[in-house]
Design an enzyme around this catalytic site. Structure first.
Site, PDB file in Angstrom:
ATOM      1  N   ASP A 249     -18.215  -5.427 -29.271  1.00  0.00           N
ATOM      2  CA  ASP A 249     -16.807  -5.055 -29.097  1.00  0.00           C
ATOM      3  C   ASP A 249     -16.781  -4.111 -27.901  1.00  0.00           C
ATOM      4  O   ASP A 249     -16.846  -2.899 -28.036  1.00  0.00           O
ATOM      5  CB  ASP A 249     -16.295  -4.383 -30.364  1.00  0.00           C
ATOM      6  CG  ASP A 249     -14.814  -4.072 -30.309  1.00  0.00           C
ATOM      7  OD1 ASP A 249     -14.142  -4.544 -29.365  1.00  0.00           O
ATOM      8  OD2 ASP A 249     -14.327  -3.351 -31.197  1.00  0.00           O
TER       9      ASP A 249
ATOM     10  N   CYS B 112     -10.245  -5.586 -26.382  1.00  0.00           N
ATOM     11  CA  CYS B 112      -8.805  -5.436 -26.657  1.00  0.00           C
ATOM     12  C   CYS B 112      -8.068  -5.399 -25.324  1.00  0.00           C
ATOM     13  O   CYS B 112      -7.196  -4.559 -25.094  1.00  0.00           O
ATOM     14  CB  CYS B 112      -8.513  -4.211 -27.509  1.00  0.00           C
ATOM     15  SG  CYS B 112      -9.160  -2.649 -26.860  1.00  0.00           S
TER      16      CYS B 112
ATOM     17  N   ALA C 291     -20.036  -0.035 -32.107  1.00  0.00           N
ATOM     18  CA  ALA C 291     -19.321   0.074 -33.379  1.00  0.00           C
ATOM     19  C   ALA C 291     -18.159   1.051 -33.347  1.00  0.00           C
ATOM     20  O   ALA C 291     -17.184   0.875 -34.084  1.00  0.00           O
ATOM     21  CB  ALA C 291     -20.296   0.464 -34.492  1.00  0.00           C
TER      22      ALA C 291
ATOM     23  N   LYS D 129     -14.852  -2.790 -37.540  1.00  0.00           N
ATOM     24  CA  LYS D 129     -15.367  -4.153 -37.707  1.00  0.00           C
ATOM     25  C   LYS D 129     -16.648  -4.157 -38.525  1.00  0.00           C
ATOM     26  O   LYS D 129     -16.947  -5.142 -39.208  1.00  0.00           O
ATOM     27  CB  LYS D 129     -15.559  -4.804 -36.342  1.00  0.00           C
ATOM     28  CG  LYS D 129     -14.246  -4.976 -35.583  1.00  0.00           C
ATOM     29  CD  LYS D 129     -14.447  -5.575 -34.210  1.00  0.00           C
ATOM     30  CE  LYS D 129     -13.118  -5.648 -33.453  1.00  0.00           C
ATOM     31  NZ  LYS D 129     -12.601  -4.290 -33.120  1.00  0.00           N
TER      32      LYS D 129
ATOM     33  N   ARG E  86     -18.637   9.578 -32.991  1.00  0.00           N
ATOM     34  CA  ARG E  86     -18.023   8.370 -33.548  1.00  0.00           C
ATOM     35  C   ARG E  86     -18.834   7.862 -34.740  1.00  0.00           C
ATOM     36  O   ARG E  86     -18.261   7.431 -35.752  1.00  0.00           O
ATOM     37  CB  ARG E  86     -17.899   7.299 -32.476  1.00  0.00           C
ATOM     38  CG  ARG E  86     -16.792   7.556 -31.469  1.00  0.00           C
ATOM     39  CD  ARG E  86     -16.471   6.331 -30.636  1.00  0.00           C
ATOM     40  NE  ARG E  86     -17.546   5.984 -29.723  1.00  0.00           N
ATOM     41  CZ  ARG E  86     -17.589   6.344 -28.448  1.00  0.00           C
ATOM     42  NH1 ARG E  86     -16.625   7.095 -27.952  1.00  0.00           N
ATOM     43  NH2 ARG E  86     -18.590   5.967 -27.666  1.00  0.00           N
TER      44      ARG E  86
END
Length: 450
Positions: A330, A383, A261, A266, A289
């Site tokens: 992710d 990404c 996350a 997201k 985070r």
């Protein structure tokens, strides 16, 4: 600060970046973290001077591959001083350090030599370098492909595989300015009302071409002071990132895991599509985070989310195996798709990082897949623009994981946004700055057999 003092500060900042980010054996910290520490220790530098110093340093970082080539060609080491001087001569003095004198040798030497109020002063070797560089183009026809395209040599084979004849156009787009994209928070507003609220604060925006929630600002500007942001009506999120949350298709009442996350961008988007109904778990290996994510979740009005810190020996995943409708991975990656936002990553990231990350990504995929219930979906995203981290990962996973099958993009997109053309062709979502105007993203949706 005088122009020469700005130059001196930029040289000092570049020295800190070299020591902590780029030099062999360096910690390879993100450059923005190093710069933040640099200016925190120099609070006497005012806002305008800080911007000028940062622009001078980032200008060098953005063009470092080309500047290194020019200095190597004339037999000079790429010191912070020579890099600043070379950038002023080859790329123009856009920082204001030279009092708008431009790119002439005389103007650059005047700033260095104290004509503009003091040191630093060029030594004899630096004067020879200035004489050799003056008048040359930044992008020289003699350059090999790496510096010519402003790409590290090690990514060229993968980029050629990914882009083919479009490589030059994509490389140019990867050098351009990244837009500021916002996502309207559907828990509190819709895109039209969010745009109207921003306009009321003097912030114009236009709808993003693909995301139904996105707004694009015409120029980079601070947004965190706007009431629409403070009140959680909008979040800063690249359109490509929004589309990954869209393809996750998280619905009210579902159980969703955001397995990597991070800062929960997201997670926020999926919580909105769930209408705060059901349960979403934001997982990460970093307590810091997740702590930052808590503040964003509160501001956005998300109350169906929990956070979980993934630690060695943690039995959380085993106890929840086969229980989630959606699991988003992710994955940590090279971030090559974000190089226009993070130009220092062109220099920090090395081939060994890619090899390590490919192994980590596969391991995460295998572990996350165990969480997906029969009939549920596993969403894999990066990404990155590198096929090794994207299509090749899917090929490897599908060859080894029984019971998972692709959900092709065209059918998924048509079901989510009927009548709206998908942003790309092919089985997976594959975005790039040149083709779609987003950051570079990849997203694959897999469904587990019921």
């Amino acid at each position: 600060m005088t122009p020469s003092a700005r130059v001196a500060a930029a040289i000092a900042l570049l020295g800190a970046l070299e020591d902590q980010c780029f030099a062999p054996g360096a910690r390879r910290r993100p450059a923005d973290a190093v710069a933040a520490d640099f200016f925190r220790d120099r609070r006497f530098i005012g806002g305008g001077d800080r911007r000028a110093v940062a622009e001078m340093a980032w200008g060098v970082v953005r063009q470092r591959l080309r500047l290194d080539w020019h200095l190597s060609r004339i037999g000079m080491a790429a010191t912070p001083r020579l890099l600043v001087l070379a950038r002023m001569l080859l790329d123009g003095d856009k920082s204001g350090a030279g009092d708008d004198h431009g790119r002439t040798r005389q103007a650059a030497e005047a700033v260095f030599d104290g004509t503009h109020y003091g040191p630093p002063v060029l030594d004899a070797g630096e004067r020879r370098a200035a004489a050799a560089l003056a008048g040359r183009p930044l992008v020289d026809r003699a350059m090999p492909d790496g510096p010519r395209l402003n790409l590290p040599d090690w990514v060229l084979p993968s980029f050629r595989q990914r882009f083919g004849d479009a490589l030059a156009a994509e490389a140019a787009a990867l050098e351009g300015d990244a837009p500021v994209d916002l996502r309207a928070n559907l828990l509190k507003t819709d895109r039209g009302r969010a745009a109207a609220l921003l306009a009321g604060e003097g912030i114009g925006s236009t709808p993003t071409p693909f995301s139904p929630w996105g707004l694009r600002l015409p120029a980079r500007r601070p947004i965190t002071g706007a009431a629409a942001y403070r009140e959680g009506l909008v979040e800063v999120q690249d359109e490509g990132s929004q589309l990954i949350a869209l393809l996750a298709d998280a619905r009210p009442g579902m159980r969703v895991a955001d397995y990597c996350a991070g800062a929960a961008g997201k997670t926020l988007a999926m919580a909105a599509t769930m209408g705060n109904r059901g349960k979403i778990t934001a997982c990460d290996t970093s307590a810091a985070r997740l702590e930052g994510a808590a503040k964003r979740l509160k501001r956005a009005g998300v109350d169906n989310a929990e956070r979980h810190l993934l630690e060695p020996g943690d039995r959380w995943a085993k106890r929840r195996a086969g229980s989630f409708d959606r699991v988003l991975v992710d994955a940590p990656c090279t971030g090559t798709g974000t190089w226009r936002r993070n130009p220092d990553a062109r220099l920090r990231t090395q081939p060994a990082d890619l090899a390590e990350l490919v192994a980590v990504q596969h391991d995460i995929l295998v572990r996350a897949a165990e969480l997906v219930r029969p009939g549920g979906r596993l969403i894999y995203a990066t990404c990155s623009l590198l096929p090794e981290e994207n299509e090749a990962q899917m090929d490897r996973f599908l060859a080894q994981a029984a019971g998972f099958a692709p959900v092709p993009l065209d059918g998924l997109w048509g079901a989510l946004l009927p009548g709206v053309a998908a942003p790309c062709a092919g089985p997976w979502l594959s975005l790039s700055p040149g083709a779609q105007g987003t950051d570079g993203f990849f997203c694959a949706v897999l469904e587990r057999a019921a």
